[in-house]
Design a protein around this motif. Sequence first.
Motif, short mmCIF file in Angstrom:
data_model
loop_
_atom_site.label_atom_id
_atom_site.label_comp_id
_atom_site.label_asym_id
_atom_site.label_seq_id
_atom_site.Cartn_x
_atom_site.Cartn_y
_atom_site.Cartn_z
N ASN A 58 0.81 -1.22 0.00
CA ASN A 58 0.00 0.00 0.00
C ASN A 58 0.85 1.28 0.00
O ASN A 58 0.32 2.37 0.10
N MET A 59 2.16 1.14 -0.15
CA MET A 59 3.04 2.31 -0.13
C MET A 59 3.39 2.75 -1.56
O MET A 59 3.77 1.93 -2.39
N VAL A 60 3.24 4.05 -1.81
CA VAL A 60 3.58 4.63 -3.11
C VAL A 60 4.74 5.58 -2.86
O VAL A 60 4.70 6.41 -1.95
N PHE A 61 5.79 5.49 -3.69
CA PHE A 61 7.01 6.25 -3.41
C PHE A 61 7.86 6.37 -4.68
O PHE A 61 7.59 5.72 -5.69
N GLY A 62 8.90 7.17 -4.60
CA GLY A 62 9.93 7.22 -5.63
C GLY A 62 9.56 7.96 -6.90
O GLY A 62 10.06 7.61 -7.97
N ALA A 63 8.72 8.97 -6.81
CA ALA A 63 8.36 9.73 -8.01
C ALA A 63 9.60 10.41 -8.57
O ALA A 63 10.39 11.00 -7.84
N ARG A 64 9.77 10.29 -9.89
CA ARG A 64 10.90 10.96 -10.51
C ARG A 64 10.65 11.18 -12.00
O ARG A 64 9.94 10.41 -12.65
N ILE A 65 11.22 12.25 -12.50
CA ILE A 65 11.16 12.55 -13.92
C ILE A 65 12.35 11.86 -14.57
O ILE A 65 13.49 12.04 -14.15
N LEU A 66 12.09 11.07 -15.59
CA LEU A 66 13.13 10.30 -16.25
C LEU A 66 13.69 10.99 -17.49
O LEU A 66 14.81 10.75 -17.88
N ASN A 67 12.87 11.83 -18.10
CA ASN A 67 13.25 12.46 -19.35
C ASN A 67 13.57 13.94 -19.11
O ASN A 67 12.70 14.70 -18.69
N GLU A 68 14.79 14.33 -19.38
CA GLU A 68 15.24 15.70 -19.11
C GLU A 68 14.40 16.76 -19.80
O GLU A 68 14.32 17.89 -19.34
N SER A 69 13.76 16.42 -20.91
CA SER A 69 12.93 17.38 -21.64
C SER A 69 11.77 17.89 -20.80
O SER A 69 11.18 18.92 -21.11
N PHE A 70 11.43 17.16 -19.74
CA PHE A 70 10.27 17.52 -18.92
C PHE A 70 10.66 18.06 -17.54
O PHE A 70 9.78 18.36 -16.73
N GLN A 71 11.95 18.20 -17.26
CA GLN A 71 12.39 18.69 -15.95
C GLN A 71 11.79 20.06 -15.62
O GLN A 71 11.39 20.31 -14.48
N SER A 72 11.70 20.94 -16.60
CA SER A 72 11.21 22.29 -16.33
C SER A 72 9.72 22.32 -15.98
O SER A 72 9.24 23.27 -15.39
N ASP A 73 8.99 21.25 -16.31
CA ASP A 73 7.57 21.18 -15.96
C ASP A 73 7.37 20.91 -14.47
O ASP A 73 6.30 21.19 -13.93
N GLY A 74 8.37 20.35 -13.82
CA GLY A 74 8.29 20.10 -12.38
C GLY A 74 7.71 18.75 -12.04
O GLY A 74 6.86 18.20 -12.75
N LEU A 75 8.18 18.23 -10.94
CA LEU A 75 7.81 16.90 -10.47
C LEU A 75 6.31 16.78 -10.20
O LEU A 75 5.68 15.78 -10.55
N VAL A 76 5.72 17.80 -9.59
CA VAL A 76 4.29 17.71 -9.23
C VAL A 76 3.44 17.58 -10.49
O VAL A 76 2.59 16.69 -10.58
N LYS A 77 3.67 18.43 -11.47
CA LYS A 77 2.87 18.40 -12.69
C LYS A 77 3.06 17.08 -13.44
O LYS A 77 2.09 16.47 -13.89
N ILE A 78 4.28 16.63 -13.55
CA ILE A 78 4.58 15.44 -14.34
C ILE A 78 4.11 14.16 -13.64
O ILE A 78 3.57 13.25 -14.27
N CYS A 79 4.30 14.06 -12.34
CA CYS A 79 4.04 12.80 -11.63
C CYS A 79 2.65 12.67 -11.03
O CYS A 79 2.29 11.58 -10.57
N THR A 80 1.86 13.74 -11.02
CA THR A 80 0.52 13.65 -10.43
C THR A 80 -0.34 12.56 -11.07
O THR A 80 -0.97 11.78 -10.35
N PRO A 81 -0.36 12.43 -12.40
CA PRO A 81 -1.17 11.34 -12.98
C PRO A 81 -0.70 9.95 -12.52
O PRO A 81 -1.52 9.06 -12.30
N LEU A 82 0.61 9.79 -12.35
CA LEU A 82 1.14 8.51 -11.88
C LEU A 82 0.72 8.24 -10.44
O LEU A 82 0.37 7.11 -10.08
N LEU A 83 0.77 9.28 -9.61
CA LEU A 83 0.36 9.14 -8.21
C LEU A 83 -1.11 8.72 -8.13
O LEU A 83 -1.46 7.80 -7.39
N HIS A 84 -1.96 9.38 -8.92
CA HIS A 84 -3.39 9.02 -8.91
C HIS A 84 -3.58 7.56 -9.35
O HIS A 84 -4.36 6.83 -8.73
N ALA A 85 -2.88 7.15 -10.40
CA ALA A 85 -3.03 5.77 -10.89
C ALA A 85 -2.57 4.76 -9.84
O ALA A 85 -3.24 3.75 -9.60
#
Length: 132
Positions: A58-85
Amino acid sequence: LFSSSSSSILDTAVIHRRGGEAGFTGSYEYLLLPPGTTSDQLKEDPKIAIASIYSHRNMVFGARILNESFQSDGLVKICTPLLHAAMEHTEEKGVQGRAISTLNGLCAFAQEFLQENENLHSSMIQLDEQSL
């Protein structure tokens, strides 16, 4: 690598879940992929993934951006859909999901704080020595 704007790619990105071979007690990885990416393409070129997050039980962890092209979008914006899933998948199994995260910059903040407040630092060292 990506010719479109990151915003349009994120609007149509897909989430791929892999893992869990041991049933729900296993671990999963959730990957945010460009639209139309197949599992075969991902196997051939893992760098195509935009971001990832992990779950174990039941633990969700380790959010990270893998593609440098998306670093400027920020972790929250990029990883929120993954967190929800990941949270939805965890809760489908009948348990309440828990997400944990690092506090980026916490160590640097603590070091700077202690340097700026040297009296406090000295007091803490004295307390520590007294407890020995």
